[in-house]
Design a protein around this motif. Sequence first.
Motif, mmCIF file in Angstrom:
data_model
loop_
_atom_site.group_PDB
_atom_site.id
_atom_site.type_symbol
_atom_site.label_atom_id
_atom_site.label_comp_id
_atom_site.label_asym_id
_atom_site.label_seq_id
_atom_site.Cartn_x
_atom_site.Cartn_y
_atom_site.Cartn_z
ATOM 1 N N ASN A 134 -5.649 90.524 50.588
ATOM 2 C CA ASN A 134 -6.419 89.299 50.382
ATOM 3 C C ASN A 134 -6.524 88.484 51.663
ATOM 4 O O ASN A 134 -7.574 87.908 51.954
ATOM 5 N N PHE A 137 -8.964 90.223 53.727
ATOM 6 C CA PHE A 137 -10.298 89.988 53.159
ATOM 7 C C PHE A 137 -10.849 88.649 53.633
ATOM 8 O O PHE A 137 -12.012 88.548 54.046
ATOM 9 N N MET A 141 -14.072 88.133 56.000
ATOM 10 C CA MET A 141 -15.164 87.313 55.475
ATOM 11 C C MET A 141 -15.579 86.260 56.500
ATOM 12 O O MET A 141 -16.771 85.987 56.689
ATOM 13 N N SER A 172 -23.161 98.077 47.475
ATOM 14 C CA SER A 172 -21.730 98.360 47.422
ATOM 15 C C SER A 172 -21.145 98.697 48.785
ATOM 16 O O SER A 172 -19.940 98.520 49.019
ATOM 17 N N GLU A 258 -16.530 94.919 51.815
ATOM 18 C CA GLU A 258 -16.767 95.563 50.519
ATOM 19 C C GLU A 258 -15.705 96.611 50.213
ATOM 20 O O GLU A 258 -15.325 96.791 49.054
ATOM 21 N N ARG A 261 -12.752 94.636 49.098
ATOM 22 C CA ARG A 261 -13.020 94.054 47.777
ATOM 23 C C ARG A 261 -12.754 95.083 46.671
ATOM 24 O O ARG A 261 -12.096 94.792 45.670
ATOM 25 N N ASP A 265 -9.497 95.181 43.868
ATOM 26 C CA ASP A 265 -9.693 95.259 42.419
ATOM 27 C C ASP A 265 -8.943 96.464 41.849
ATOM 28 O O ASP A 265 -8.319 96.379 40.787
ATOM 29 N N THR A 286 -13.852 89.954 42.151
ATOM 30 C CA THR A 286 -13.458 89.470 43.477
ATOM 31 C C THR A 286 -12.403 88.377 43.368
ATOM 32 O O THR A 286 -11.318 88.467 43.966
ATOM 33 N N GLN A 290 -7.931 88.092 43.922
ATOM 34 C CA GLN A 290 -7.490 87.061 44.867
ATOM 35 C C GLN A 290 -6.529 86.092 44.183
ATOM 36 O O GLN A 290 -5.520 85.674 44.778
ATOM 37 N N THR A 341 -9.310 79.708 46.520
ATOM 38 C CA THR A 341 -9.732 80.588 45.421
ATOM 39 C C THR A 341 -10.033 79.785 44.172
ATOM 40 O O THR A 341 -11.027 80.034 43.477
#
Length: 405
Positions: A134, A137, A141, A172, A258, A261, A265, A286, A290, A341
């Motif tokens: 995370n 990520f 981002m 995707s 991606e 992500r 999951d 998503t 997180q 989040t």
Amino acid sequence: MNAVGIDVSKGKSTVTIRRPGDEVILPPCDVRHTRSSIDTLINEIKSLEGETKVCMECTGRYYEPMATWLTDAGLFVSTVNPVLIKDFGDDSLRAPKTDKADSKKIARYTLDRWTKLKQYGLMDETRNQLKTMNRQFGFYMDQKTSMKNNLISLLDQTFPGANDFFDSPARSDGSQKWVDFVYTYWHVDCVAGRTLDVFTEHYRNWCSRKGYNFSAAKAKTIYDVSKDLIAVFPKDDVTKMIIHQAVDLLNAASKTVETLRAKMDETASTLPEYPIVMDMNGVGPTLGPQLMAEIGDVMRFEKRGSLTAFAGVDPGKNESGQYAQKSVHTSKKGSPHLRKTLFQIMDGLIQRSPVGDAVYDFMDKKRAQGKPYYVYMTAGANKFLRIYYGRVKEYLESLETNESE
């Protein structure tokens, strides 16, 4: 009582061991984060007579290896918020900021808060990996957003407004139609330099190769807009190289985002609370992972208020005598990653306005009362966390009951 104060930094830690009455057992010394050095420290701590507690600040992620090593060795380890150490008085008007001074202060804090210290809870491997992913990520981002803004600023010099031609969502693999479009049509003259029929046919073939839907009306709109645009940079190999490099970097960042992500999951789906969390309104593939990554095991929180305090969305208080302030800022002493989040979840609820959802109805009520944006968003985050705590804890306890039976 043996208080071990550890000031953790990258690659080494400064350790002080004190007893009541300002008795120093071990003056401040540096311990490298190597197997031999840590084993020597562990043996020295275990050789002490009496009860021993180790305390350190939970700063960044530097403290986690040291806390894990000492806990695995069977020692009592407590990690505390750095704010608590900072605000702790050391009976001195001087406030030196050195590793040695900090380790001594942490040791004194350990003695003072001896009965209130809580045992550090080891995260299992899955939760630790999820939390790390995370953070990565979030990092990528930020990189993606920066590279996207960079590409748009370059297009303002070669093909102004090209990024607004399409609003198709990302695939995707992270690719987007407008990004693929400007890689091929990187300059306004790539469109305006052709006739409408030639561009339309070229655009049709491009859509076929890339797997996008073709629309003759869309092609005409792009062509008509392009004919009226002015480019600052010339249509040459240097400009083409600049745009292509910017697109390649953005695509690489998008693909990484991606991939993370999807992996987050997949990893979160192995946690026991996954189904109950994903069933909550405002949580998706998503934000769900997180949320679980930043909260961790909800069973480590004694009550709902502990979780809201951990997130920093607990309401503050300011009272004195007959005076009681009606509106006080939240503490914001907890995890900024978790607050981010939560605000994204609240923002999604505001946009979708789900009928009958308790959190949305609560925020909408606050908004109708004229409360400022951050007030009703924070209040919503607080309520969401309380519902999260109740549902997830009840679900986990039911699983434990079923397993025991």
